[in-house]
Motif scaffolding. Structure first.
Motif, PDB file in Angstrom:
ATOM      1  N   GLN A 167      -8.156  -4.574  -5.948  1.00 48.53           N
ATOM      2  CA  GLN A 167      -9.135  -3.767  -6.676  1.00 48.53           C
ATOM      3  C   GLN A 167     -10.329  -4.582  -7.149  1.00 48.53           C
ATOM      4  O   GLN A 167     -11.371  -4.025  -7.497  1.00 48.53           O
ATOM      5  N   ILE A 203      -8.053   2.220  -2.521  1.00 56.18           N
ATOM      6  CA  ILE A 203      -7.231   1.208  -3.188  1.00 56.18           C
ATOM      7  C   ILE A 203      -6.589   1.844  -4.414  1.00 56.18           C
ATOM      8  O   ILE A 203      -7.287   2.381  -5.278  1.00 56.18           O
ATOM      9  N   ARG A 204      -5.264   1.767  -4.486  1.00 55.14           N
ATOM     10  CA  ARG A 204      -4.524   2.366  -5.591  1.00 55.14           C
ATOM     11  C   ARG A 204      -3.663   1.305  -6.271  1.00 55.14           C
ATOM     12  O   ARG A 204      -2.706   0.800  -5.667  1.00 55.14           O
ATOM     13  N   PRO A 205      -3.991   0.943  -7.499  1.00 56.64           N
ATOM     14  CA  PRO A 205      -3.178  -0.056  -8.213  1.00 56.64           C
ATOM     15  C   PRO A 205      -1.752   0.425  -8.439  1.00 56.64           C
ATOM     16  O   PRO A 205      -1.483   1.628  -8.577  1.00 56.64           O
ATOM     17  N   ASN A 216      -1.430  -3.649  -5.363  1.00 58.28           N
ATOM     18  CA  ASN A 216      -2.138  -2.449  -4.925  1.00 58.28           C
ATOM     19  C   ASN A 216      -1.592  -1.936  -3.600  1.00 58.28           C
ATOM     20  O   ASN A 216      -1.060  -2.706  -2.796  1.00 58.28           O
TER      21      ASN A 216
END
Length: 382
Positions: A167, A203-205, A216
């Motif tokens: 991220q 992008i997904r933490p 991520n």
């Protein structure tokens, strides 16, 4: 076990870097709690990384024509050792300096070197590594993320997971399949530089047990990459990533993750006035292990300085080093719980954090099972 793991000393010219690095590290950690310092690996401070770059302490092993220091691996060992020992936040520049820069230098085109290396040296280009995928675990040869050749470049589709710092990163170096299928194993794998600002990237933490979001998931939905995104030759990604992991596994990074906690515990013991034989034996055991691991890491550094790639030796250091890092918080917790004495709240918080994150130490950079397979092959046992 390996004749190549011979004792090595840090050259005086590299040791001379230590006071400068220590001063910068102490400056940045002065306002940090023990718990924050224990997050050194994951501490993201881009301003501090740029300060290191301005001081000439990033890209130390890169040639001067690319903005580097023109020094050897021992210089970088000194810098990393001081930063981790102090608990300085290294997460912003960590991957670019340790892995991405040597990879681009060794396998990239001249245009790639000119484009990325000076920015890495200044702390202005932040990288993450795209290796792991859902369903593949540590079996990197089973990756399914695919880059199809198209006019003028590549079309990238797939998913990466457990990608540290994605991220915050500007670029990812991704191990992807450019031909064949997972059944082809190592054949058909390549590495691509992916600009994470391109359309089609999500992008997904992932929140971990500590409440942090360093990992991520990264999704690629038909991302259009230029032709010069390929690093090295198509289909040679496996050989390249194997060499890259030797840099990741051999250094003090794999020994010092719990070192700030060790310092906090030792300060507690001094404050409590504990000098009994059992405590001395416990402390002495960990100090002895640390000294042996540091010597092994320096031996690997000497191999790197000689232009070699100590893949098996680095795997051994990483396996034993992460065992040390994981044993330490458990032993400290047992020690504190078995003595009726007040414990500083910051030490308790640091211990809680390291205990929770410690299981990941033997996952990142290759699981224990994968490493022991590499070591067994190196010994001719499989």
């Amino acid at each position: 076990m390996f004749e190549s793991l011979t004792l090595a000393a840090i050259p005086p010219e590299d040791e001379a870097l230590r006071p400068q690095v220590r001063a910068l590290a102490q400056e940045v950690v002065a306002a940090l709690s023990l718990e924050q310092r224990a997050r050194s690996w994951m501490g993201h401070d881009a301003e501090f990384s740029r300060k290191l770059g301005a001081a000439g302490l990033l890209g130390l092993t890169l040639p001067q024509e690319y903005g580097g220091g023109g020094k050897g691996p021992f210089a970088r060992f000194v810098v990393v050792e001081e930063l981790l020992a102090a608990g300085a936040p290294v997460g912003a520049h960590w991957i670019a300096d340790r892995q991405s820069a040597p990879l681009i230098l060794n396998f990239g085109t001249e245009a790639q070197r000119q484009s990325y290396l000076p920015r890495i040296c200044h702390g202005d280009a932040l990288f993450c590594i795209g290796m792991s995928e859902p369903g593949a675990g540590s079996d990197l040869a089973a990756v399914r993320t695919r880059a199809e050749p198209v006019d003028g470049g590549w079309r990238l589709s797939g998913q990466k997971i457990w990608t540290t710092g994605a991220q915050y990163a500007d670029y990812m170096i991704a191990l992807v399949r450019t031909s064949g299928g997972p059944e082809d194993r190592h054949a058909g794998l390549s590495q691509l530089i992916v600009d994470l600002s391109l359309p089609g990237i999500s992008i997904r933490p992932i929140k971990d047990l500590t409440g942090d979001e360093h990992f991520n998931e990264v999704f690629f939905d038909g991302v259009e990459l230029p032709g010069d995104s390929l690093i090295g030759a198509e289909g040679q990604g496996w050989a390249q990533v194997t060499a890259e992991l030797a840099f990741e596994r051999s250094g003090p990074e794999r020994i010092y993750s719990s070192l700030v906690l060790l310092d906090g515990w030792l300060a507690h013991l001094r404050k409590a006035g504990r000098t009994d034989d059992a405590t001395a034996a416990l402390v002495g055991g960990f100090v002895a292990r640390l000294a042996a691991l540091r010597a092994m890491s320096l031996a690997c550094t000497a191999r790197l300085a000689a232009g070699e790639s100590p893949v098996v030796e680095a795997s051994l250091v990483k396996d034993l080093g992460t065992a040390f890092e994981q044993d330490l918080p458990l032993a400290i917790a047992d020690d504190l719980a078995s003595h009726d004495e007040p414990v500083d709240a910051d030490l308790t918080r640091a211990l809680t954090y390291v205990t929770r994150v410690a299981p990941s130490f033997s996952l990142r950079g290759g699981t224990r099972e994968i490493l022991r397979g590499i070591i067994a092959r190196g010994l001719g046992l499989r």
